[in-house]
Design an enzyme around this catalytic site. Structure first.
Site, PDB file in Angstrom:
ATOM      1  N   CYS A   2     -17.409 -41.039  -1.873  1.00 48.72           N
ATOM      2  CA  CYS A   2     -16.630 -39.829  -1.569  1.00 48.72           C
ATOM      3  C   CYS A   2     -16.945 -39.294  -0.166  1.00 48.72           C
ATOM      4  CB  CYS A   2     -16.962 -38.740  -2.559  1.00 48.72           C
ATOM      5  SG  CYS A   2     -16.829 -39.239  -4.268  1.00 48.72           S
ATOM      6  N   ARG A  27     -15.208 -44.984   4.171  1.00 43.65           N
ATOM      7  CA  ARG A  27     -16.272 -44.891   3.162  1.00 43.65           C
ATOM      8  C   ARG A  27     -15.821 -45.468   1.822  1.00 43.65           C
ATOM      9  NH1 ARG A  27     -20.336 -40.836   4.117  1.00 43.65           N
ATOM     10  NH2 ARG A  27     -20.448 -40.463   1.887  1.00 43.65           N
ATOM     11  N   TRP A  74     -14.141 -41.271  -4.707  1.00 44.52           N
ATOM     12  CA  TRP A  74     -14.402 -42.636  -5.183  1.00 44.52           C
ATOM     13  C   TRP A  74     -14.873 -42.460  -6.616  1.00 44.52           C
ATOM     14  CZ3 TRP A  74     -18.508 -45.731  -6.879  1.00 44.52           C
ATOM     15  CH2 TRP A  74     -18.345 -47.117  -6.711  1.00 44.52           C
ATOM     16  N   ASN A 100     -19.618 -34.479  -3.526  1.00 43.17           N
ATOM     17  CA  ASN A 100     -20.029 -35.898  -3.515  1.00 43.17           C
ATOM     18  C   ASN A 100     -21.299 -36.001  -4.345  1.00 43.17           C
ATOM     19  OD1 ASN A 100     -18.060 -36.254  -1.641  1.00 43.17           O
ATOM     20  ND2 ASN A 100     -19.436 -36.732   0.062  1.00 43.17           N
ATOM     21  N   GLY A 101     -21.441 -37.070  -5.103  1.00 44.14           N
ATOM     22  CA  GLY A 101     -22.652 -37.250  -5.904  1.00 44.14           C
ATOM     23  C   GLY A 101     -22.318 -37.241  -7.383  1.00 44.14           C
ATOM     24  N   GLU A 482     -25.224 -64.326   3.464  1.00 35.97           N
ATOM     25  CA  GLU A 482     -24.392 -63.337   4.147  1.00 35.97           C
ATOM     26  C   GLU A 482     -22.978 -63.873   4.375  1.00 35.97           C
ATOM     27  OE1 GLU A 482     -24.386 -60.339   4.678  1.00 35.97           O
ATOM     28  OE2 GLU A 482     -23.144 -59.915   6.411  1.00 35.97           O
ATOM     29  N   LYS A 486     -19.693 -62.070   2.945  1.00 38.82           N
ATOM     30  CA  LYS A 486     -18.574 -61.631   3.807  1.00 38.82           C
ATOM     31  C   LYS A 486     -17.259 -62.119   3.239  1.00 38.82           C
ATOM     32  CE  LYS A 486     -19.776 -58.989   5.787  1.00 38.82           C
ATOM     33  NZ  LYS A 486     -21.130 -58.568   5.696  1.00 38.82           N
ATOM     34  N   GLU A 489     -16.355 -60.367  -0.231  1.00 38.50           N
ATOM     35  CA  GLU A 489     -16.060 -58.937  -0.267  1.00 38.50           C
ATOM     36  C   GLU A 489     -14.752 -58.578   0.428  1.00 38.50           C
ATOM     37  OE1 GLU A 489     -19.151 -56.498   1.485  1.00 38.50           O
ATOM     38  OE2 GLU A 489     -19.348 -57.833   3.183  1.00 38.50           O
ATOM     39  N   HIS A 505     -30.265 -78.502  -7.983  1.00 36.25           N
ATOM     40  CA  HIS A 505     -30.833 -78.013  -9.243  1.00 36.25           C
ATOM     41  C   HIS A 505     -29.804 -77.208 -10.052  1.00 36.25           C
ATOM     42  CE1 HIS A 505     -34.809 -79.430  -8.201  1.00 36.25           C
ATOM     43  NE2 HIS A 505     -34.606 -78.963  -6.986  1.00 36.25           N
ATOM     44  N   LYS A 604     -18.480 -47.799   2.058  1.00 35.54           N
ATOM     45  CA  LYS A 604     -19.327 -48.106   3.214  1.00 35.54           C
ATOM     46  C   LYS A 604     -20.770 -47.683   2.971  1.00 35.54           C
ATOM     47  CE  LYS A 604     -20.226 -49.488   7.372  1.00 35.54           C
ATOM     48  NZ  LYS A 604     -20.398 -50.930   7.527  1.00 35.54           N
TER      49      LYS A 604
HETATM   50  C1  F6R Z   1     -21.778 -55.720   3.034  1.00 33.33           C
HETATM   51  C2  F6R Z   1     -22.319 -54.385   3.227  1.00 33.33           C
HETATM   52  C3  F6R Z   1     -23.205 -53.847   2.177  1.00 33.33           C
HETATM   53  C4  F6R Z   1     -24.337 -53.015   2.810  1.00 33.33           C
HETATM   54  C5  F6R Z   1     -25.168 -52.351   1.696  1.00 33.33           C
HETATM   55  C6  F6R Z   1     -26.342 -51.584   2.257  1.00 33.33           C
HETATM   56  O1  F6R Z   1     -20.944 -56.104   4.076  1.00 33.33           O
HETATM   57  O2  F6R Z   1     -22.033 -53.735   4.197  1.00 33.33           O
HETATM   58  O3  F6R Z   1     -23.707 -54.852   1.357  1.00 33.33           O
HETATM   59  O4  F6R Z   1     -25.128 -53.860   3.585  1.00 33.33           O
HETATM   60  O5  F6R Z   1     -24.356 -51.495   0.951  1.00 33.33           O
HETATM   61  O6  F6R Z   1     -25.923 -50.561   3.100  1.00 33.33           O
HETATM   62  P1  F6R Z   1     -26.918 -49.861   4.097  1.00 33.33           P
HETATM   63  O7  F6R Z   1     -27.340 -50.870   5.093  1.00 33.33           O
HETATM   64  O8  F6R Z   1     -26.113 -48.751   4.705  1.00 33.33           O
HETATM   65  O9  F6R Z   1     -28.073 -49.359   3.284  1.00 33.33           O
END
Ligand code: F6R
Length: 609
Positions: A2, A27, A74, A100-101, A482, A486, A489, A505, A604
């Site tokens: 949010c 976000r 959200w 938010n929360g 990673e 990418k 997601e 394995h 985000k």
């Molecule tokens: C993936 C991504 C997330 C963040 C994770 C941690 O592309 O961005 O997996 O890496 O939510 O976020 P931070 O680094 O803000 O704690």
């Protein structure tokens, strides 16, 4: 998650609220709304869906007024729909709240308020707040908020307006960030810095359980006991342009193309480019901490966890210090075996990830010294850690992290070289050698970015597959993870990252001609091992794309496609090998018409557990 925006001043609130909400879109959200106060009346407009839908709603009847709150929701408690969208009001539309929360004890509060005659219309936890504030109101909105937050459990960042006190916004936070922006004769409120940058760079960060009463001329901030506090005004060195797409189709693409610049930003002030000396003097980590520690734990979530994993290889190789790496969300519920001889490094781009904050607090309790690597000045993690190293990525708007990942790696390289120097784990010629390679990295990144057309072509060839395996070995194993993250997601294609040597394995059972494999295979010390793994994959008719070192002719005869990256030291390959994987995921997702910057279900910064 949010987002909150608030305005009080002499301008019309709606355009400012809408602009702020758009800046918060990244976000992640599923509904949006605003509330505007004028002439003892609060008008609320809200709906499920994107902000453009809210904009259409507002075009039909724009509420007028100079005080307002906006929110992107959200969903946690209650489906995304018009009724559950924020803002929420009490019984008589006299108290309106954005939140938010999560209010964890909302059920008993809701039952009590219903028994007292309050009428609830949504399924949200938030709706208890306006009713609670309404029932605690006795001629002073700030006091009503102060009394109410004593009754709630959980996390919150709230903005409150009331027809009873029409010249103020009252705000508070606990566990979710909230920032007050200072203008000339106007004040702002936001859950995140980018929402404020069009209006001001001067901000105040609210701490846990503080309450601010904001008028158009300033803010009075008290703690939960009612004591008036003198708060520091912080100047943010980000500008509005940094939050624009600047001609790129998506923020994610812009951010990938900023990688050369942000790597240079990380070298600047930390490595003297002419003498190659490390200059980390303004890192507030005491030297005796660096020499005394016997173990380092690195904690993070998501992609930041993968940089932490790479950090294990980097630190152990360069400093000889044993490193443990864990997901914050797992670590926080385990028996915590840390003490004074431990250093904890927390990695969080946003500095607001709820699990990483909880892990930080658990480490603090156990007596460990905490160093945070974060991008956001004033974030909860930056304020609660003992020392902070900023990753200098600038605002990252694309939900899928790219440039911040690279910056976190840069910080880990620089930090571990510094530790190696202080602890005399490497001699100066060894350190110099790595630094000489590190300062060449920006040019190498430029070369990779110039090869984007090759990646576009590859993405076209591979976009029709539904499953991918990503393999890497040693320090490139976290990069395989990673790369897979990418892709999944942002394109919603299933992808699995695996250590190349482990593949036989289990995952090898999946492989056939419908299951392509992306292998990170630079000419490093495990190259021949990786080549053997590729042969095992090829024996299953699998299409293989390799990320290989420039000049490697041998690999062309083994794999189906190759993308070359420049030659560097073994330990530095991750910073180069991740870039084609970011571009590959981006172009596949874009070709498939996915909402690259705001992938479904993702946020985000994950500010709830
Ligand atoms: C993936 C991504 C997330 C963040 C994770 C941690 O592309 O961005 O997996 O890496 O939510 O976020 P931070 O680094 O803000 O704690």
């Amino acid at each position: 998650m949010c987002g909150i925006i608030g305005y009080i001043g002499s301008k019309e609130a709606v355009p400012i609220l809408l602009d702020g909400l758009k800046k918060l879109e990244y976000r992640g959200y599923d509904s949006a709304g605003i509330a505007v106060l004028k002439d003892s009346k609060i008008q609320i407009k809200k709906c499920k869906g994107k902000i453009v839908k809210l904009e259409n709603l507002l075009e039909k009847a724009t509420p007028k007024g100079n005080i307002g709150l906006g929110h992107t929701r959200w969903a946690t408690h209650g489906k995304p729909n018009n009724l559950n969208a924020h803002p929420h009001n009490g019984c008589n539309s006299e108290v309106v709240v954005v939140h938010n929360g999560i209010i964890e004890n909302y059920m008993p509060l809701r039952e009590r308020l219903i028994s007292e005659g309050h009428n609830f219309i949504s399924e949200t936890d938030t709706e208890v707040l306006p009713h609670l504030i309404e029932s605690n109101y006795q001629n002073d909105l700030t006091l009503a908020v102060k009394k109410s937050i004593k009754e709630i459990e959980g996390s919150y960042a709230i903005g409150v307006i009331s027809t009873h006190d029409p010249e103020k916004l009252v705000v508070s936070r606990c566990g979710s960030p909230l920032i007050i922006g200072i203008g000339e004769g106007e004040m702002f409120l936001a859950s995140d810095i980018p929402a404020l940058l069009s209006y001001t760079n001067r901000v105040i960060f609210l701490e846990e359980r503080e309450i601010a009463t904001i008028t158009k001329d300033g803010a009075e901030i008290i703690n939960s006991e009612g004591k008036i506090l003198q708060k520091e005004v912080v100047n943010i060195d980000w500008d509005e342009e940094m939050t624009e797409k600047s001609g790129y189709k998506h923020f994610m693409l812009k951010e990938i193309f900023q990688e050369t610049m942000v790597i240079r930003n990380n070298l600047e002030g930390r490595i003297n480019l002419s003498t190659k000396a490390l200059e980390l003097d303004n890192l507030s980590l005491p030297l005796d901490k660096i020499t005394e520690i016997e173990r380092i734990s690195i904690l993070a979530c998501g992609s930041s966890y993968y940089t932490a994993l790479a950090g294990k290889y980097i630190f152990e190789e360069l400093t000889g210090i044993p490193i443990e790496v864990d997901y914050s969300s797992e670590f926080r519920y385990r028996k915590i075996l840390l003490g004074k001889k431990d250093l904890t490094i927390l990695i969080s781009q946003s500095g607001e990830t709820a699990d990483t904050i909880a892990a930080l607090r658990a480490c603090r309790e156990a007596g460990s010294y905490i160093l945070a690597l974060t991008n956001v000045r004033g974030s909860t993690i930056s304020r609660e850690a003992d020392s902070v190293m900023y990753i200098k990525a600038g605002p990252e708007i694309g939900v899928a992290t790219t440039k911040a990942f690279i910056c976190q790696l840069m910080c880990l390289y620089i930090l571990s070289l510094y530790f190696a120097q202080v602890r005399e784990a490497l001699d100066s010629s060894e350190i110099n050698k790595i630094i000489s390679e590190l300062i060449k990295i920006p040019q190498m990144v430029e070369i990779i970015l110039l090869r984007e057309p090759e990646i576009i072509k590859l993405s076209e060839e591979f976009l029709s597959f539904h499953n991918f395996l990503y393999l890497g070995r040693g320090i490139n194993y976290p990069i395989a993870l990673e790369g897979a993250l990418k892709l999944k997601e942002i394109s919603y294609i299933h992808a699995e990252g695996y250590p190349a040597g482990e593949m036989k394995h289990g995952p090898i059972a999946l492989l056939d001609k419908t299951f392509p494999t992306v292998v990170i295979a630079p000419r490093d010390r495990v190259y021949t091992k990786v080549i053997n793994n590729i042969k095992e994959v090829k024996a299953r008719d699998t299409l293989v794309l390799a990320i290989a070192t420039e000049g490697d002719k041998e690999i062309i005869n083994i794999v189906d496609r190759v993308f070359y990256i420049p030659k560097t030291s073994d330990i530095l390959y991750p910073i180069l090998s991740v870039i084609p994987l970011q571009l590959f995921a981006y172009h596949i997702a874009d070709r498939l018409g996915c909402d690259v910057d705001k992938p479904r279900n993702l946020a985000k910064s994950v500010t709830v557990e």
